[in-house]
Design a protein around this motif. Structure first.
Motif, PDB file in Angstrom:
ATOM      1  N   GLU A  61       0.862  -1.130   0.120  1.00 13.92           N
ATOM      2  CA  GLU A  61       0.047  -0.087  -0.089  1.00 13.92           C
ATOM      3  C   GLU A  61       0.755   1.271   0.044  1.00 13.92           C
ATOM      4  O   GLU A  61       0.504   2.246  -0.614  1.00 13.92           O
ATOM      5  CB  GLU A  61      -0.970   0.087   1.284  1.00 13.92           C
ATOM      6  CG  GLU A  61      -1.893   1.151   1.117  1.00 13.92           C
ATOM      7  CD  GLU A  61      -2.950   1.189   2.556  1.00 13.92           C
ATOM      8  OE1 GLU A  61      -3.459   2.196   2.592  1.00 13.92           O
ATOM      9  OE2 GLU A  61      -2.886   0.124   3.100  1.00 13.92           O
ATOM     10  N   VAL A  64       2.165   1.829  -3.409  1.00 12.22           N
ATOM     11  CA  VAL A  64       1.294   2.346  -4.325  1.00 12.22           C
ATOM     12  C   VAL A  64       0.845   3.834  -4.262  1.00 12.22           C
ATOM     13  O   VAL A  64       0.700   4.824  -5.071  1.00 12.22           O
ATOM     14  CB  VAL A  64      -0.015   1.546  -4.391  1.00 12.22           C
ATOM     15  CG1 VAL A  64      -1.131   2.214  -5.119  1.00 12.22           C
ATOM     16  CG2 VAL A  64       0.319   0.163  -4.904  1.00 12.22           C
ATOM     17  N   GLN A  65       0.811   4.167  -2.847  1.00 11.98           N
ATOM     18  CA  GLN A  65       0.581   5.639  -2.449  1.00 11.98           C
ATOM     19  C   GLN A  65       1.618   6.282  -3.180  1.00 11.98           C
ATOM     20  O   GLN A  65       1.549   7.743  -3.626  1.00 11.98           O
ATOM     21  CB  GLN A  65       0.377   5.614  -1.042  1.00 11.98           C
ATOM     22  CG  GLN A  65      -0.929   5.095  -0.720  1.00 11.98           C
ATOM     23  CD  GLN A  65      -2.177   5.783  -1.250  1.00 11.98           C
ATOM     24  OE1 GLN A  65      -2.117   7.011  -1.666  1.00 11.98           O
ATOM     25  NE2 GLN A  65      -3.128   4.884  -1.547  1.00 11.98           N
ATOM     26  N   THR A  66       2.870   5.984  -2.698  1.00  9.85           N
ATOM     27  CA  THR A  66       4.308   6.881  -3.118  1.00  9.85           C
ATOM     28  C   THR A  66       4.084   6.705  -4.801  1.00  9.85           C
ATOM     29  O   THR A  66       4.349   8.158  -5.068  1.00  9.85           O
ATOM     30  CB  THR A  66       5.305   6.142  -2.970  1.00  9.85           C
ATOM     31  OG1 THR A  66       5.311   6.103  -1.263  1.00  9.85           O
ATOM     32  CG2 THR A  66       6.782   6.965  -3.289  1.00  9.85           C
ATOM     33  N   TYR A  67       3.643   6.013  -5.616  1.00 10.20           N
ATOM     34  CA  TYR A  67       3.949   5.893  -6.986  1.00 10.20           C
ATOM     35  C   TYR A  67       2.756   6.966  -7.390  1.00 10.20           C
ATOM     36  O   TYR A  67       2.733   7.784  -8.437  1.00 10.20           O
ATOM     37  CB  TYR A  67       3.499   4.531  -7.395  1.00 10.20           C
ATOM     38  CG  TYR A  67       3.451   4.393  -8.850  1.00 10.20           C
ATOM     39  CD1 TYR A  67       4.566   4.555  -9.911  1.00 10.20           C
ATOM     40  CD2 TYR A  67       2.049   4.359  -9.481  1.00 10.20           C
ATOM     41  CE1 TYR A  67       4.312   4.542 -11.144  1.00 10.20           C
ATOM     42  CE2 TYR A  67       1.998   4.337 -10.906  1.00 10.20           C
ATOM     43  CZ  TYR A  67       2.901   4.505 -11.635  1.00 10.20           C
ATOM     44  OH  TYR A  67       2.908   4.159 -12.975  1.00 10.20           O
ATOM     45  N   ARG A  68       1.525   6.992  -6.637  1.00  6.89           N
ATOM     46  CA  ARG A  68       0.379   7.907  -7.242  1.00  6.89           C
ATOM     47  C   ARG A  68       0.798   9.367  -6.804  1.00  6.89           C
ATOM     48  O   ARG A  68       0.192  10.302  -7.386  1.00  6.89           O
ATOM     49  CB  ARG A  68      -0.817   7.443  -6.514  1.00  6.89           C
ATOM     50  CG  ARG A  68      -1.436   6.125  -6.851  1.00  6.89           C
ATOM     51  CD  ARG A  68      -2.640   5.555  -6.210  1.00  6.89           C
ATOM     52  NE  ARG A  68      -3.150   4.410  -6.751  1.00  6.89           N
ATOM     53  CZ  ARG A  68      -4.194   3.582  -6.249  1.00  6.89           C
ATOM     54  NH1 ARG A  68      -4.634   4.145  -4.890  1.00  6.89           N
ATOM     55  NH2 ARG A  68      -4.621   2.611  -6.703  1.00  6.89           N
ATOM     56  N   THR A  69       1.346   9.834  -5.659  1.00  4.21           N
ATOM     57  CA  THR A  69       1.512  10.975  -5.393  1.00  4.21           C
ATOM     58  C   THR A  69       2.977  11.547  -5.704  1.00  4.21           C
ATOM     59  O   THR A  69       3.100  12.802  -5.730  1.00  4.21           O
ATOM     60  CB  THR A  69       1.423  11.006  -3.751  1.00  4.21           C
ATOM     61  OG1 THR A  69       2.543  10.259  -3.178  1.00  4.21           O
ATOM     62  CG2 THR A  69      -0.068  10.764  -3.180  1.00  4.21           C
ATOM     63  N   SER A  70       3.867  10.826  -6.084  1.00  5.78           N
ATOM     64  CA  SER A  70       4.971  11.551  -6.578  1.00  5.78           C
ATOM     65  C   SER A  70       5.056  12.071  -7.839  1.00  5.78           C
ATOM     66  O   SER A  70       4.015  11.791  -8.797  1.00  5.78           O
ATOM     67  CB  SER A  70       6.321  10.261  -6.663  1.00  5.78           C
ATOM     68  OG  SER A  70       5.969   9.270  -7.799  1.00  5.78           O
ATOM     69  N   GLU A  71       5.953  12.894  -8.131  1.00  6.12           N
ATOM     70  CA  GLU A  71       5.925  13.741  -9.252  1.00  6.12           C
ATOM     71  C   GLU A  71       6.773  13.069 -10.222  1.00  6.12           C
ATOM     72  O   GLU A  71       7.835  12.363  -9.933  1.00  6.12           O
ATOM     73  CB  GLU A  71       6.531  15.003  -9.049  1.00  6.12           C
ATOM     74  CG  GLU A  71       5.955  16.164  -8.172  1.00  6.12           C
ATOM     75  CD  GLU A  71       4.605  16.703  -8.933  1.00  6.12           C
ATOM     76  OE1 GLU A  71       4.688  16.820 -10.283  1.00  6.12           O
ATOM     77  OE2 GLU A  71       3.797  16.845  -8.262  1.00  6.12           O
TER      78      GLU A  71
END
Length: 85
Positions: A61, A64-71
């Protein structure tokens, strides 16, 4: 006479093609590659000797959150040198 030979040859060809469809030699092994693939890709806790899996739910999780929020990051020029020419 010629039509009888054509009929006989046509009938012989039809019998040969029909006998090819009647073969049952693959019945026992049908689907074995799919069953083997599913077995290899399924995690079995009963076989586990106490070692934890490499990626548990919480860690997944977070990834996935890092992937979704990173630039998005630019690809370094050294990786594209010669490719776009």
């Amino acid at each position: 006479m010629k039509s009888r030979q054509v009929l006989t040859c046509g009938l012989a060809v039809m019998v040969i093609f029909a006998s090819g469809c009647a073969s049952d030699r693959v019945g026992a092994e049908f689907g074995s590659s799919v069953r083997n693939m599913v077995k290899q890709q399924t995690y079995d806790n009963a076989v586990d000797s106490g070692a934890t899996p490499m990626l548990d739910g919480g860690r997944a999780e977070g990834v996935v959150q890092t992937y979704r929020t990173s630039e998005p990051q630019a690809v370094p020029v050294s990786l594209t040198t010669g490719v776009l020419k």
